[in-house]
Design a protein around this motif. Structure first.
Motif, mmCIF file in Angstrom:
data_model
loop_
_atom_site.group_PDB
_atom_site.id
_atom_site.type_symbol
_atom_site.label_atom_id
_atom_site.label_comp_id
_atom_site.label_asym_id
_atom_site.label_seq_id
_atom_site.Cartn_x
_atom_site.Cartn_y
_atom_site.Cartn_z
ATOM 1 N N LEU A 248 0.821 -1.208 0.000
ATOM 2 C CA LEU A 248 0.000 0.000 0.000
ATOM 3 C C LEU A 248 0.858 1.262 0.000
ATOM 4 O O LEU A 248 0.535 2.249 -0.669
ATOM 5 N N PHE A 249 1.954 1.247 0.737
ATOM 6 C CA PHE A 249 2.861 2.388 0.742
ATOM 7 C C PHE A 249 3.417 2.636 -0.657
ATOM 8 O O PHE A 249 3.453 3.783 -1.135
ATOM 9 N N VAL A 250 3.829 1.568 -1.328
ATOM 10 C CA VAL A 250 4.374 1.690 -2.681
ATOM 11 C C VAL A 250 3.301 2.200 -3.640
ATOM 12 O O VAL A 250 3.539 3.099 -4.455
ATOM 13 N N GLU A 251 2.098 1.643 -3.542
ATOM 14 C CA GLU A 251 1.001 2.055 -4.432
ATOM 15 C C GLU A 251 0.652 3.516 -4.244
ATOM 16 O O GLU A 251 0.421 4.246 -5.226
ATOM 17 N N HIS A 252 0.596 3.969 -2.994
ATOM 18 C CA HIS A 252 0.232 5.363 -2.747
ATOM 19 C C HIS A 252 1.344 6.332 -3.150
ATOM 20 O O HIS A 252 1.062 7.448 -3.601
ATOM 21 N N ARG A 253 2.599 5.917 -3.011
ATOM 22 C CA ARG A 253 3.692 6.766 -3.484
ATOM 23 C C ARG A 253 3.587 6.944 -5.004
ATOM 24 O O ARG A 253 3.737 8.058 -5.517
ATOM 25 N N ASP A 254 3.322 5.860 -5.704
ATOM 26 C CA ASP A 254 3.183 5.932 -7.167
ATOM 27 C C ASP A 254 1.973 6.786 -7.554
ATOM 28 O O ASP A 254 2.025 7.580 -8.503
ATOM 29 N N LYS A 255 0.887 6.611 -6.826
ATOM 30 C CA LYS A 255 -0.329 7.374 -7.120
ATOM 31 C C LYS A 255 -0.117 8.860 -6.849
ATOM 32 O O LYS A 255 -0.595 9.717 -7.608
ATOM 33 N N LEU A 256 0.618 9.165 -5.789
ATOM 34 C CA LEU A 256 0.880 10.558 -5.436
ATOM 35 C C LEU A 256 1.790 11.211 -6.477
ATOM 36 O O LEU A 256 1.580 12.368 -6.866
ATOM 37 N N LYS A 257 2.784 10.481 -6.945
ATOM 38 C CA LYS A 257 3.660 10.998 -7.999
ATOM 39 C C LYS A 257 2.865 11.266 -9.275
ATOM 40 O O LYS A 257 3.046 12.294 -9.932
ATOM 41 N N ALA A 258 1.978 10.333 -9.625
ATOM 42 C CA ALA A 258 1.163 10.489 -10.833
ATOM 43 C C ALA A 258 0.228 11.692 -10.712
ATOM 44 O O ALA A 258 0.013 12.428 -11.681
#
Length: 281
Positions: free
Chosen positions: A59-69
């Motif tokens: 979830l941390f990885v997914e949210h970091r990617d989503k935040l960057k996008a």
């Protein structure tokens, strides 16, 4: 000013806040910290089990990617050269997480988005933004989703012409200076201006000795309807930002901040609201 923290839930109402936070950080030479707080995952597994840990890490990885996008989508090419940090946190309370990171990351301003007037009570007065205004050891900038600040030229500061205002104005100058914006100190009285004029002249002299910034104006208005007068002034002066000092129910905004109407006034004019806390000055 050190670091600016922008907190988002990826919603439409937070896009204008991201753009303004980036503009402020760039012009002021600050690091911009972009943050998202997600709820802990619901799991039947024990919080110490490998299953839970793997899920949490994912979830941390997914949210970091989503935040960057999210940032790339709304900042475009400006994203590449931005002095920007991505922070993802896990907490059932977004407010608590933001407050903790304000201290940990040495933040001097938090920027958040607000919904339009129809939803303002639900978002601004009901949860995170109001809590931050009351508790944050930093300035809080609430940006309406319809705000389109191309340039910061006129900042209105709601003043009571008191000593406590001087500290807030000193901090406001650090925001205004990189834009060469004019700070317009507004005081509204419900009766005659006689005593208020004397107070204003006294305050002018005190401020002149404490704050060195040439683009400060003083405005005194009389009205039985403070909110209408405020809204009129924001429109006629083409305000790009409204600043206030949270005074524990004293002064112009201290009396009004706890009523839905003043926030609705700000939202309807699409003017970002910058709040300083007495305890944080």
């Amino acid at each position: 000013m050190k670091n600016i923290l922008y907190a988002t839930d990826y919603s439409k109402n937070s896009i204008a806040a991201l753009k303004l936070a980036h503009k402020l950080a760039t012009r002021m030479g600050c690091k911009l910290i972009v943050m998202h707080v997600f709820d802990p995952p619901l799991s039947l597994a024990s919080t110490v089990s490998m299953t839970y840990v793997k899920k949490e890490t994912r979830l941390f990885v997914e949210h970091r990617d989503k935040l960057k996008a999210f940032c790339l989508d709304h900042l475009g090419d400006e994203w590449e050269n931005a002095d920007l940090n991505i922070v993802v946190d896990e907490n059932v309370s977004a407010t608590d997480s933001i407050l903790e990171n304000i201290v940990k990351l040495d933040v001097t301003m938090v920027v958040v988005g607000t919904k339009g007037a129809s939803k303002l009570k639900e978002f601004l007065l009901g949860s995170t933004t109001k809590a931050l205004i009351r508790k944050a050891p930093s300035a809080v900038l609430a940006v309406p989703e319809t705000s389109e600040v191309a340039q910061i030229e006129n900042i209105i500061y709601a003043s009571d012409f008191e000593n406590s205002d001087i500290f807030a104005i000193h901090r406001l100058v650090k925001i205004a200076e990189p834009f060469q914006a004019t700070i317009k100190l507004l005081h509204i009285v419900s009766g005659k201006q006689g005593q208020a004029k004397e107070q204003m002249e006294w305050f002018k002299e005190i401020l002149k000795r404490k704050v060195s910034y040439p683009k400060i104006e003083f405005h005194l208005r009389s009205s039985e309807d403070l909110l209408f007068e405020l809204q009129t002034f924001l429109k006629t002066e083409k305000a790009d930002m409204l600043a206030m000092l949270e005074r524990e129910k004293k002064g112009i905004f201290g009396k009004l901040i706890h009523r839905d109407k003043v926030m609705q006034t700000v939202s309807e004019t699409t003017v970002p609201l910058l709040s300083f806390s007495v305890g944080a000055l």
